[in-house]
Design a protein around this motif. Structure first.
Motif, PDB file in Angstrom:
ATOM      1  N   ARG A 185       0.835  -1.204   0.000  1.00 49.31           N
ATOM      2  CA  ARG A 185       0.000   0.000   0.000  1.00 49.31           C
ATOM      3  C   ARG A 185       0.864   1.247   0.000  1.00 49.31           C
ATOM      4  N   LEU A 186       0.331   2.295  -0.605  1.00 48.91           N
ATOM      5  CA  LEU A 186       0.969   3.610  -0.625  1.00 48.91           C
ATOM      6  C   LEU A 186       0.058   4.616   0.050  1.00 48.91           C
ATOM      7  N   VAL A 187       0.647   5.571   0.744  1.00 54.90           N
ATOM      8  CA  VAL A 187      -0.105   6.660   1.354  1.00 54.90           C
ATOM      9  C   VAL A 187      -0.063   7.846   0.380  1.00 54.90           C
ATOM     10  N   PRO A 188      -1.225   8.321  -0.103  1.00 56.39           N
ATOM     11  CA  PRO A 188      -1.232   9.458  -1.029  1.00 56.39           C
ATOM     12  C   PRO A 188      -1.278  10.793  -0.292  1.00 56.39           C
ATOM     13  N   ALA A 189      -0.607  11.784  -0.873  1.00 55.71           N
ATOM     14  CA  ALA A 189      -0.624  13.132  -0.307  1.00 55.71           C
ATOM     15  C   ALA A 189      -0.662  14.151  -1.435  1.00 55.71           C
ATOM     16  N   ALA A 220       3.936  13.568 -10.055  1.00 55.09           N
ATOM     17  CA  ALA A 220       3.509  12.560  -9.088  1.00 55.09           C
ATOM     18  C   ALA A 220       4.784  11.844  -8.674  1.00 55.09           C
ATOM     19  N   MET A 221       5.122  11.935  -7.392  1.00 53.62           N
ATOM     20  CA  MET A 221       6.381  11.380  -6.900  1.00 53.62           C
ATOM     21  C   MET A 221       6.127  10.124  -6.069  1.00 53.62           C
ATOM     22  N   HIS A 222       6.709   9.015  -6.516  1.00 57.07           N
ATOM     23  CA  HIS A 222       6.692   7.786  -5.723  1.00 57.07           C
ATOM     24  C   HIS A 222       7.954   7.833  -4.875  1.00 57.07           C
ATOM     25  N   ARG A 223       7.772   7.778  -3.553  1.00 59.02           N
ATOM     26  CA  ARG A 223       8.957   7.866  -2.694  1.00 59.02           C
ATOM     27  C   ARG A 223       8.890   6.871  -1.554  1.00 59.02           C
ATOM     28  N   THR A 224      10.067   6.605  -1.029  1.00 57.31           N
ATOM     29  CA  THR A 224      10.207   5.721   0.109  1.00 57.31           C
ATOM     30  C   THR A 224      11.175   6.333   1.102  1.00 57.31           C
ATOM     31  N   ARG A 225      10.968   6.041   2.383  1.00 57.57           N
ATOM     32  CA  ARG A 225      11.942   6.404   3.407  1.00 57.57           C
ATOM     33  C   ARG A 225      12.763   5.181   3.780  1.00 57.57           C
ATOM     34  N   ALA A 226      12.517   4.071   3.100  1.00 55.47           N
ATOM     35  CA  ALA A 226      13.294   2.842   3.230  1.00 55.47           C
ATOM     36  C   ALA A 226      13.303   2.285   4.644  1.00 55.47           C
ATOM     37  N   THR A 227      12.209   2.458   5.374  1.00 56.31           N
ATOM     38  CA  THR A 227      12.131   1.906   6.724  1.00 56.31           C
ATOM     39  C   THR A 227      11.485   0.535   6.735  1.00 56.31           C
ATOM     40  N   GLY A 228      10.795   0.183   5.646  1.00 54.36           N
ATOM     41  CA  GLY A 228      10.043  -1.057   5.604  1.00 54.36           C
ATOM     42  C   GLY A 228       8.643  -0.916   6.185  1.00 54.36           C
ATOM     43  N   PRO A 266       4.838   0.481   6.233  1.00 52.64           N
ATOM     44  CA  PRO A 266       3.889   0.943   5.221  1.00 52.64           C
ATOM     45  C   PRO A 266       3.682   2.457   5.223  1.00 52.64           C
ATOM     46  N   VAL A 267       3.737   3.108   6.393  1.00 52.95           N
ATOM     47  CA  VAL A 267       3.501   4.550   6.470  1.00 52.95           C
ATOM     48  C   VAL A 267       4.591   5.354   5.735  1.00 52.95           C
ATOM     49  N   ASP A 268       5.733   4.733   5.481  1.00 51.23           N
ATOM     50  CA  ASP A 268       6.830   5.428   4.809  1.00 51.23           C
ATOM     51  C   ASP A 268       6.902   5.132   3.316  1.00 51.23           C
ATOM     52  N   GLU A 269       5.865   4.551   2.774  1.00 58.73           N
ATOM     53  CA  GLU A 269       5.764   4.321   1.334  1.00 58.73           C
ATOM     54  C   GLU A 269       4.708   5.286   0.806  1.00 58.73           C
ATOM     55  N   ARG A 270       5.096   6.214  -0.043  1.00 54.88           N
ATOM     56  CA  ARG A 270       4.238   7.343  -0.411  1.00 54.88           C
ATOM     57  C   ARG A 270       4.118   7.543  -1.918  1.00 54.88           C
ATOM     58  N   VAL A 271       3.024   8.196  -2.266  1.00 51.38           N
ATOM     59  CA  VAL A 271       2.899   8.793  -3.593  1.00 51.38           C
ATOM     60  C   VAL A 271       2.392  10.213  -3.344  1.00 51.38           C
ATOM     61  N   ASP A 272       3.195  11.177  -3.788  1.00 50.87           N
ATOM     62  CA  ASP A 272       2.926  12.589  -3.546  1.00 50.87           C
ATOM     63  C   ASP A 272       2.574  13.272  -4.858  1.00 50.87           C
TER      64      ASP A 272
END
Length: 168
Positions: A8-12, A82-90, A92-98
């Motif tokens: 899952r991705l969190v959209p912002a 549209a930016m797909h980004r990760t904070r690489a923590t593993g 789910p809250v750190d997997e984003r699409v902005d």
């Protein structure tokens, strides 16, 4: 059948208010505080999560109203990237699409309308304050160079498109 184990991705939505000011092209930024994420960093003055059953455009309009007290017409939002980004923590809250938008027209005087902004200020695109949230800085640097970011961008991934491994 409901699938619950998918990635899952969190959209912002991000709204970059732009104007031509006395020092050239300017962007409105907020100084983050008390959010638990990048506090003490400058960031897009209006940004936030897309809520359930809300389009990304409506989220952008809502965030501008909530965070800056301004009214934005959806027709005045220009999709930037549209930016797909990760904070690489593993996590789910750190997997984003902005979804980044620019906006040059609004009603009202922008102001810090929420406690999470310690300050709201206009900055020339070519003289941004430090520090700026890194993935947002990348977008703003593109604009400062007069470049248009690609329609889809990525941030936090390795050159081969994989999420970096985080060591503990």
């Amino acid at each position: 059948m409901i699938v619950t184990d998918r990635f899952r991705l969190v959209p912002a939505a991000y709204v970059l208010l732009l104007r031509t000011g006395p020092r050239g092209e300017e962007v409105l930024l907020q100084l983050r505080r008390g959010t638990g994420f990048m506090d003490g960093h400058w960031a897009a003055a209006a940004a936030g999560h897309v809520e359930e059953a809300e389009s990304v455009t409506r989220a952008a309009v809502r965030e501008a109203a909530e965070e800056l007290g301004v009214v934005v017409d959806p027709a005045d939002l220009v999709a930037l990237t549209a930016m797909h980004r990760t904070r690489a923590t593993g996590l789910p809250v750190d997997e984003r699409v902005d979804f980044f938008f620019t906006c040059r027209a609004w009603r009202g005087e922008p102001r810090a309308a929420e406690a999470k902004a310690a300050d709201v200020r206009w900055f020339p695109l070519d003289a941004l304050p430090e520090p700026v949230v890194p993935h947002e800085r990348w977008v703003l640097d593109q604009l400062a160079r007069g470049a248009v970011p690609p329609p889809v961008s990525e941030f936090g991934f390795t050159p081969d498109g994989r999420r970096p491994t985080v060591s503990s």
